[in-house]
Design a protein around this motif. Sequence first.
Motif, PDB file in Angstrom:
ATOM      1  N   ARG A  88       0.815  -1.209   0.000  1.00 30.71           N
ATOM      2  CA  ARG A  88       0.000   0.000   0.000  1.00 30.71           C
ATOM      3  C   ARG A  88       0.852   1.263   0.000  1.00 30.71           C
ATOM      4  O   ARG A  88       0.565   2.220  -0.726  1.00 30.71           O
ATOM      5  N   THR A  89       1.935   1.277   0.780  1.00 30.51           N
ATOM      6  CA  THR A  89       2.711   2.508   0.923  1.00 30.51           C
ATOM      7  C   THR A  89       3.819   2.668  -0.108  1.00 30.51           C
ATOM      8  O   THR A  89       4.213   3.793  -0.408  1.00 30.51           O
ATOM      9  N   GLU A  90       4.335   1.570  -0.665  1.00 27.63           N
ATOM     10  CA  GLU A  90       5.468   1.676  -1.576  1.00 27.63           C
ATOM     11  C   GLU A  90       5.127   1.338  -3.025  1.00 27.63           C
ATOM     12  O   GLU A  90       5.729   1.898  -3.937  1.00 27.63           O
ATOM     13  N   ILE A  91       4.208   0.426  -3.267  1.00 29.93           N
ATOM     14  CA  ILE A  91       3.903  -0.005  -4.627  1.00 29.93           C
ATOM     15  C   ILE A  91       2.713   0.750  -5.205  1.00 29.93           C
ATOM     16  O   ILE A  91       2.781   1.305  -6.293  1.00 29.93           O
ATOM     17  N   TRP A  92       1.615   0.794  -4.489  1.00 31.05           N
ATOM     18  CA  TRP A  92       0.373   1.385  -5.008  1.00 31.05           C
ATOM     19  C   TRP A  92       0.169   2.827  -4.585  1.00 31.05           C
ATOM     20  O   TRP A  92      -0.860   3.420  -4.922  1.00 31.05           O
ATOM     21  N   ALA A  93       1.095   3.419  -3.864  1.00 29.46           N
ATOM     22  CA  ALA A  93       0.951   4.823  -3.451  1.00 29.46           C
ATOM     23  C   ALA A  93       0.958   5.717  -4.685  1.00 29.46           C
ATOM     24  O   ALA A  93       1.815   5.568  -5.562  1.00 29.46           O
ATOM     25  N   PRO A  94      -0.002   6.638  -4.803  1.00 29.09           N
ATOM     26  CA  PRO A  94      -0.104   7.466  -6.013  1.00 29.09           C
ATOM     27  C   PRO A  94       1.147   8.282  -6.306  1.00 29.09           C
ATOM     28  O   PRO A  94       1.492   8.481  -7.475  1.00 29.09           O
ATOM     29  N   GLU A  95       1.857   8.743  -5.287  1.00 28.26           N
ATOM     30  CA  GLU A  95       3.038   9.566  -5.542  1.00 28.26           C
ATOM     31  C   GLU A  95       4.232   8.734  -6.010  1.00 28.26           C
ATOM     32  O   GLU A  95       5.168   9.266  -6.580  1.00 28.26           O
ATOM     33  N   LYS A  96       4.204   7.413  -5.809  1.00 28.81           N
ATOM     34  CA  LYS A  96       5.313   6.548  -6.218  1.00 28.81           C
ATOM     35  C   LYS A  96       4.986   5.710  -7.447  1.00 28.81           C
ATOM     36  O   LYS A  96       5.867   5.043  -7.986  1.00 28.81           O
ATOM     37  N   LEU A  97       3.742   5.733  -7.891  1.00 29.72           N
ATOM     38  CA  LEU A  97       3.311   4.878  -8.997  1.00 29.72           C
ATOM     39  C   LEU A  97       4.027   5.184 -10.318  1.00 29.72           C
ATOM     40  O   LEU A  97       4.433   4.239 -11.014  1.00 29.72           O
ATOM     41  N   PRO A  98       4.240   6.447 -10.724  1.00 30.99           N
ATOM     42  CA  PRO A  98       4.962   6.683 -11.991  1.00 30.99           C
ATOM     43  C   PRO A  98       6.370   6.095 -12.001  1.00 30.99           C
ATOM     44  O   PRO A  98       6.796   5.512 -13.003  1.00 30.99           O
ATOM     45  N   GLY A  99       7.095   6.213 -10.908  1.00 28.34           N
ATOM     46  CA  GLY A  99       8.438   5.629 -10.841  1.00 28.34           C
ATOM     47  C   GLY A  99       8.399   4.118 -10.878  1.00 28.34           C
ATOM     48  O   GLY A  99       9.239   3.481 -11.530  1.00 28.34           O
ATOM     49  N   ASN A 100       7.409   3.518 -10.213  1.00 25.33           N
ATOM     50  CA  ASN A 100       7.279   2.062 -10.232  1.00 25.33           C
ATOM     51  C   ASN A 100       6.942   1.557 -11.629  1.00 25.33           C
ATOM     52  O   ASN A 100       7.441   0.509 -12.049  1.00 25.33           O
ATOM     53  N   ILE A 101       6.115   2.308 -12.359  1.00 23.79           N
ATOM     54  CA  ILE A 101       5.783   1.916 -13.737  1.00 23.79           C
ATOM     55  C   ILE A 101       7.026   1.995 -14.615  1.00 23.79           C
ATOM     56  O   ILE A 101       7.246   1.130 -15.471  1.00 23.79           O
ATOM     57  N   ASN A 102       7.874   3.005 -14.407  1.00 23.71           N
ATOM     58  CA  ASN A 102       9.115   3.102 -15.176  1.00 23.71           C
ATOM     59  C   ASN A 102      10.048   1.928 -14.888  1.00 23.71           C
ATOM     60  O   ASN A 102      10.693   1.401 -15.802  1.00 23.71           O
ATOM     61  N   ILE A 103      10.123   1.507 -13.643  1.00 27.28           N
ATOM     62  CA  ILE A 103      10.963   0.366 -13.289  1.00 27.28           C
ATOM     63  C   ILE A 103      10.443  -0.899 -13.955  1.00 27.28           C
ATOM     64  O   ILE A 103      11.218  -1.680 -14.530  1.00 27.28           O
TER      65      ILE A 103
END
Length: 77
Positions: free
Chosen positions: A38-53
């Motif tokens: 919830r806090t690291e993968i699906w958090a809205p502020e971190k989602l663009p970086g996770n999609i890039n990874i």
Amino acid sequence: MARRSTPSAQPSYLPHPLNAQRRALNDPNESAFSRFLRTEIWAPEKLPGNINIVAGVTLFFGGIAAVRTWGELMIPA
């Protein structure tokens, strides 16, 4: 140049209301893994970086699969 104000002036921004709601969502029965998701993968502020990874890892392994499949076609005859 930065705008200067008196030392007693309040900040000119408002806190984001989502942060207050997110703090209220702490469930004591939530597992550490689901809290991490919830806090690291699906958090809205971190989602663009996770999609890039994910896109980079997919392109990397896709390139390996393509070279292993069609690698002989890249060698001049």
